[in-house]
Design a protein around this motif. Structure first.
Motif, PDB file in Angstrom:
ATOM      1  N   GLU A  20     -17.956 113.798  19.315  1.00 49.84           N
ATOM      2  CA  GLU A  20     -19.377 114.100  19.136  1.00 49.84           C
ATOM      3  C   GLU A  20     -19.669 114.542  17.704  1.00 49.84           C
ATOM      4  O   GLU A  20     -20.668 114.134  17.109  1.00 49.84           O
ATOM      5  CB  GLU A  20     -19.813 115.186  20.112  1.00 49.84           C
ATOM      6  N   LEU A  21     -18.798 115.374  17.142  1.00 47.91           N
ATOM      7  CA  LEU A  21     -19.025 115.900  15.794  1.00 47.91           C
ATOM      8  C   LEU A  21     -18.779 114.868  14.706  1.00 47.91           C
ATOM      9  O   LEU A  21     -19.409 114.917  13.647  1.00 47.91           O
ATOM     10  CB  LEU A  21     -18.141 117.123  15.546  1.00 47.91           C
ATOM     11  N   ASP A  22     -17.840 113.962  14.945  1.00 43.03           N
ATOM     12  CA  ASP A  22     -17.467 112.991  13.909  1.00 43.03           C
ATOM     13  C   ASP A  22     -17.239 111.625  14.546  1.00 43.03           C
ATOM     14  O   ASP A  22     -16.098 111.168  14.656  1.00 43.03           O
ATOM     15  CB  ASP A  22     -16.215 113.478  13.172  1.00 43.03           C
ATOM     16  N   PRO A  23     -18.318 110.951  14.958  1.00 43.21           N
ATOM     17  CA  PRO A  23     -18.174 109.695  15.698  1.00 43.21           C
ATOM     18  C   PRO A  23     -17.593 108.534  14.891  1.00 43.21           C
ATOM     19  O   PRO A  23     -17.191 107.528  15.471  1.00 43.21           O
ATOM     20  CB  PRO A  23     -19.600 109.385  16.169  1.00 43.21           C
ATOM     21  N   GLU A  24     -17.518 108.673  13.586  1.00 44.88           N
ATOM     22  CA  GLU A  24     -16.951 107.602  12.761  1.00 44.88           C
ATOM     23  C   GLU A  24     -15.472 107.833  12.428  1.00 44.88           C
ATOM     24  O   GLU A  24     -14.867 107.025  11.734  1.00 44.88           O
ATOM     25  CB  GLU A  24     -17.766 107.434  11.478  1.00 44.88           C
ATOM     26  N   ALA A  25     -14.908 108.928  12.914  1.00 51.88           N
ATOM     27  CA  ALA A  25     -13.487 109.223  12.674  1.00 51.88           C
ATOM     28  C   ALA A  25     -12.673 108.709  13.856  1.00 51.88           C
ATOM     29  O   ALA A  25     -12.927 109.090  15.000  1.00 51.88           O
ATOM     30  CB  ALA A  25     -13.273 110.713  12.488  1.00 51.88           C
ATOM     31  N   PRO A  26     -11.708 107.850  13.609  1.00 52.25           N
ATOM     32  CA  PRO A  26     -10.942 107.281  14.716  1.00 52.25           C
ATOM     33  C   PRO A  26     -10.041 108.283  15.432  1.00 52.25           C
ATOM     34  O   PRO A  26      -9.706 108.095  16.605  1.00 52.25           O
ATOM     35  CB  PRO A  26     -10.117 106.170  14.065  1.00 52.25           C
ATOM     36  N   GLY A  27      -9.672 109.367  14.766  1.00 51.84           N
ATOM     37  CA  GLY A  27      -8.720 110.315  15.346  1.00 51.84           C
ATOM     38  C   GLY A  27      -9.146 110.895  16.680  1.00 51.84           C
ATOM     39  O   GLY A  27      -8.343 110.981  17.613  1.00 51.84           O
ATOM     40  N   GLY A  28     -10.394 111.297  16.795  1.00 47.84           N
ATOM     41  CA  GLY A  28     -10.879 111.877  18.049  1.00 47.84           C
ATOM     42  C   GLY A  28     -10.788 110.898  19.202  1.00 47.84           C
ATOM     43  O   GLY A  28     -10.393 111.258  20.313  1.00 47.84           O
TER      44      GLY A  28
END
Length: 181
Positions: free
Chosen positions: A116-124
């Motif tokens: 939710e906080l970083d939708p463009e980061a693949p890690g989550g």
């Protein structure tokens, strides 16, 4: 050239023992070289130099996790989140640490927050996919690994993890296709 980088950071530290960035950067090089005790020492110094900054806690947590100490890593991620409550990477890393302890409920909640906080980061997405896979939610895991691949088509782990989730669903043709990638 990690040896030269370590030597240069060491020189910077000798010249200015309060240089936070040199400890963090040298610690990251040590971590990349799998010299976790040296990385932990540098990250601990970084935390002492900047106890009000979230990043040193995140970095030390990552080293603790690499050392197989997820409970201690969680404490550092907690500290990072007290300082920076919207720090997506801290949620993602804490999710992985909770997963390593088998607390999948907390792991999933943190992975959801990271996405939710970083939708463009693949890690989550990757961590959430691993958690879903561990819980038997193969369809959700496949969806998450597909999102990782969409964000980072060179992420070999995402193909590998999706392959296993597809195989668990008996979708062997797609699993083999991912394995071949």
């Amino acid at each position: 050239r990690p040896k030269e980088a370590i030597a240069d950071f060491s020189t910077a530290i000798r010249l200015n023992p309060q240089m936070l960035g040199a400890y963090v950067d040298r610690g990251n090089v040590y971590r990349e070289q799998h010299d976790y005790p040296a990385a932990l020492a540098d990250m601990t110094t970084a935390v002492k130099l900047a106890p009000g900054m979230a990043l040193p806690y995140l970095n030390r947590g990552q080293v603790l996790q690499a050392l197989g100490r997820p409970v201690e890593a969680i404490l550092d991620y907690d500290a990072a989140l007290r300082i920076a409550p919207q720090f997506g990477a801290a949620f993602a890393n804490r999710a992985a640490a909770y997963g390593a302890t088998g607390d999948y409920d907390k792991a999933l909640a943190d992975a959801e927050a990271a996405v939710e906080l970083d939708p463009e980061a693949p890690g989550g997405y990757g961590i959430r996919g691993n958690i879903r896979n561990a819980r038997g939610d193969y369809a959700g895991a496949i969806e998450d690994f597909a999102k990782v691949i969409a964000l980072d088509p060179a992420d070999a782990d995402a193909y590998n993890n999706r392959c296993f989730a597809l195989a668990d669903q008996r979708d062997l043709d797609r699993a083999i296709a991912d394995y071949d990638k």
